[in-house]
Design a protein around this motif. Structure first.
Motif, PDB file in Angstrom:
ATOM      1  N   TYR A 113       0.836  -1.205   0.000  1.00 13.76           N
ATOM      2  CA  TYR A 113       0.000   0.000   0.000  1.00 13.76           C
ATOM      3  C   TYR A 113       0.872   1.257   0.000  1.00 13.76           C
ATOM      4  CZ  TYR A 113      -3.142   3.657   1.639  1.00 13.76           C
ATOM      5  OH  TYR A 113      -3.835   4.830   1.756  1.00 13.76           O
ATOM      6  N   GLY A 119      -4.694  -0.154  -3.294  1.00 11.57           N
ATOM      7  CA  GLY A 119      -5.512   0.922  -2.753  1.00 11.57           C
ATOM      8  C   GLY A 119      -5.922   0.652  -1.320  1.00 11.57           C
ATOM      9  N   GLU A 120      -6.680   1.588  -0.763  1.00 14.04           N
ATOM     10  CA  GLU A 120      -7.026   1.488   0.648  1.00 14.04           C
ATOM     11  C   GLU A 120      -7.892   0.268   0.952  1.00 14.04           C
ATOM     12  OE1 GLU A 120      -7.957   4.882   3.709  1.00 14.04           O
ATOM     13  OE2 GLU A 120      -9.836   4.311   2.734  1.00 14.04           O
ATOM     14  N   GLU A 121      -8.853  -0.026   0.102  1.00 13.85           N
ATOM     15  CA  GLU A 121      -9.704  -1.187   0.355  1.00 13.85           C
ATOM     16  C   GLU A 121      -8.888  -2.478   0.314  1.00 13.85           C
ATOM     17  OE1 GLU A 121     -12.730  -1.356   1.449  1.00 13.85           O
ATOM     18  OE2 GLU A 121     -13.012   0.816   1.414  1.00 13.85           O
ATOM     19  N   LEU A 123      -5.692  -2.663   1.151  1.00 15.62           N
ATOM     20  CA  LEU A 123      -4.958  -2.668   2.415  1.00 15.62           C
ATOM     21  C   LEU A 123      -5.838  -3.198   3.537  1.00 15.62           C
ATOM     22  CD1 LEU A 123      -2.651  -1.833   4.397  1.00 15.62           C
ATOM     23  CD2 LEU A 123      -3.729   0.426   4.503  1.00 15.62           C
ATOM     24  N   ILE A 124      -7.057  -2.722   3.602  1.00 18.46           N
ATOM     25  CA  ILE A 124      -7.962  -3.136   4.673  1.00 18.46           C
ATOM     26  C   ILE A 124      -8.218  -4.642   4.629  1.00 18.46           C
ATOM     27  CG2 ILE A 124     -10.358  -2.942   5.478  1.00 18.46           C
ATOM     28  CD1 ILE A 124     -10.197   0.049   4.673  1.00 18.46           C
ATOM     29  N   TYR A 133     -10.483   1.335  11.090  1.00 22.51           N
ATOM     30  CA  TYR A 133      -9.312   1.868  10.401  1.00 22.51           C
ATOM     31  C   TYR A 133      -9.582   3.236   9.787  1.00 22.51           C
ATOM     32  CZ  TYR A 133      -5.738   2.726   6.927  1.00 22.51           C
ATOM     33  OH  TYR A 133      -4.763   3.340   6.185  1.00 22.51           O
ATOM     34  N   LYS A 134     -10.653   3.353   9.015  1.00 24.37           N
ATOM     35  CA  LYS A 134     -10.906   4.609   8.305  1.00 24.37           C
ATOM     36  C   LYS A 134     -11.182   5.758   9.263  1.00 24.37           C
ATOM     37  CE  LYS A 134     -12.626   2.688   3.946  1.00 24.37           C
ATOM     38  NZ  LYS A 134     -13.768   2.627   2.993  1.00 24.37           N
ATOM     39  N   ARG A 138      -6.645   5.965   9.476  1.00 27.46           N
ATOM     40  CA  ARG A 138      -6.394   6.419   8.106  1.00 27.46           C
ATOM     41  C   ARG A 138      -5.504   7.666   8.046  1.00 27.46           C
ATOM     42  NH1 ARG A 138     -11.597   8.171   4.905  1.00 27.46           N
ATOM     43  NH2 ARG A 138     -11.462   6.318   3.572  1.00 27.46           N
ATOM     44  N   ALA A 142      -2.000   7.536   6.063  1.00 29.08           N
ATOM     45  CA  ALA A 142      -1.952   8.399   4.882  1.00 29.08           C
ATOM     46  C   ALA A 142      -0.825   9.424   4.995  1.00 29.08           C
ATOM     47  CB  ALA A 142      -3.293   9.100   4.689  1.00 29.08           C
TER      48      ALA A 142
END
Length: 332
Positions: A113, A119-121, A123-124, A133-134, A138, A142
């Motif tokens: 990532y 992407g973020e999804e 990574l999750i 997480y978000k 995040r 980030a």
């Protein structure tokens, strides 16, 4: 036409305000009242003075490791973490973010990532990120990605920790060869006084110290602490001179116990600073109790969270459902 005298007075007022803002960038740093869940107050326990994030970063910029204890999911804690990360970066940009919230066996997913490969999804999913997480982590990840900083998944693999919590030490003795790489040396090192503290905190809910479930839960706690300590130690060895910011639940660090004690056992010369949270009994006039003052090199007061349940029946049903849905890995 504005009279010259009034014009000069206005210019002087602007200049005076600008100077005051420069000298005191955090106008609320000397206030104690908490106004909501995104609010916090950092306190020096020795002087009882309130500190701004900028002032704390300035005091701690020379530390090797800064451990920020948190109440998972508290808005104020996560806002403080993000602000302190940014403030420390301005003073010492060679920074490593270490996280309890990712495990060592998912480091590849975190690295992919950060490299922009996923992407973020992704990574999750691939990194088995926590559900919050978000909302909570995040901004920190980030920030690290934007500034090309490493992020360390520091925690023990979840399936191994669960097996230790279920079966005790034998789960470690019988771990398969392919999983040995995730174990720290001396994975069950126990700092002085930590066992009593753990049992004191948990005994009211899980019975007395003779309960084998509680004994195994403590061993799982030790595995997490020692894995996180080893992860931090390894990160410093790989990037000497960098500063590590480690995020963890407060029980793992307050009073310089848990992960902090395990890290000092491995690397006694490290300069480690601990920031610990305290929920204010009265947010209008929050104060530190004597027991709170030894929780960290600095502490931060937080606004009380809403009650999760008002009904004992609803609470017990939710706990039972949570245990029912918990993963049950096959232990080697």
């Amino acid at each position: 036409m504005i009279p010259v005298k009034l014009l000069l007075t206005g210019i002087l007022a602007v200049l005076t305000t600008a100077c005051a803002s420069t000298q005191n960038p955090d106008p609320d740093s000397d206030k104690r009242e908490l106004t909501g869940l995104y609010d916090y107050r950092i306190i020096d326990p020795d002087t009882d003075k309130t500190l701004s994030v900028t002032a704390l970063a300035d005091q701690w910029q020379d530390a090797d490791v800064i451990v920020i204890g948190e109440f998972h999911g508290h808005n104020g804690a996560h806002l403080l973490e993000a602000r302190l990360q940014s403030a420390l970066y301005k003073l010492r940009p060679n920074q490593i973010l270490s996280m309890e919230q990712f495990t060592v066996d998912h480091q590849t997913a975190v690295d992919r990532y950060l490299a922009g490969e996923t992407g973020e999804e992704e990574l999750i999913k691939e990194g088995a990120a926590w559900n919050n997480y978000k909302a909570s982590y995040r901004p920190l990840v980030a920030f690290a990605a934007d500034h090309h900083l490493p992020v360390v998944g520091a925690n023990a693999p979840a399936d191994i920790a669960r097996c230790v919590g279920r079966e005790g030490k034998q789960a470690i003795d019988g771990i398969s060869a392919d999983k040995q790489q995730w174990l720290p040396t001396n994975p069950l090192f126990s700092p002085p006084g930590y066992r009593e503290r753990f049992f004191g905190a948990m005994g009211g809910h899980h019975g007395n110290t003779g309960d084998p479930r509680l004994e195994n839960s403590y061993l799982a706690q030790l595995l997490r602490d020692n894995t996180m300590a080893t992860s931090i130690e390894r990160a410093l060895a790989e990037q000497p001179g960098d500063q590590v910011i480690h995020l963890t639940g407060t029980f793992h660090s307050e009073g310089r116990s848990g992960t902090v004690a395990a890290l000092l056992h491995r690397s006694p010369s490290l300069n480690i600073k601990v920031l610990s949270p305290v929920i204010a009994d009265d947010p209008r006039v929050p104060a530190l109790e004597k027991a709170d003052r030894v929780k960290g090199d600095a502490v931060y007061l937080l606004y009380p969270l809403p009650d999760e349940y008002k009904s004992d029946d609803a609470r017990n049903a939710a706990i039972a459902e949570r245990f029912k849905q918990a993963p049950q890995p096959a232990c080697d």
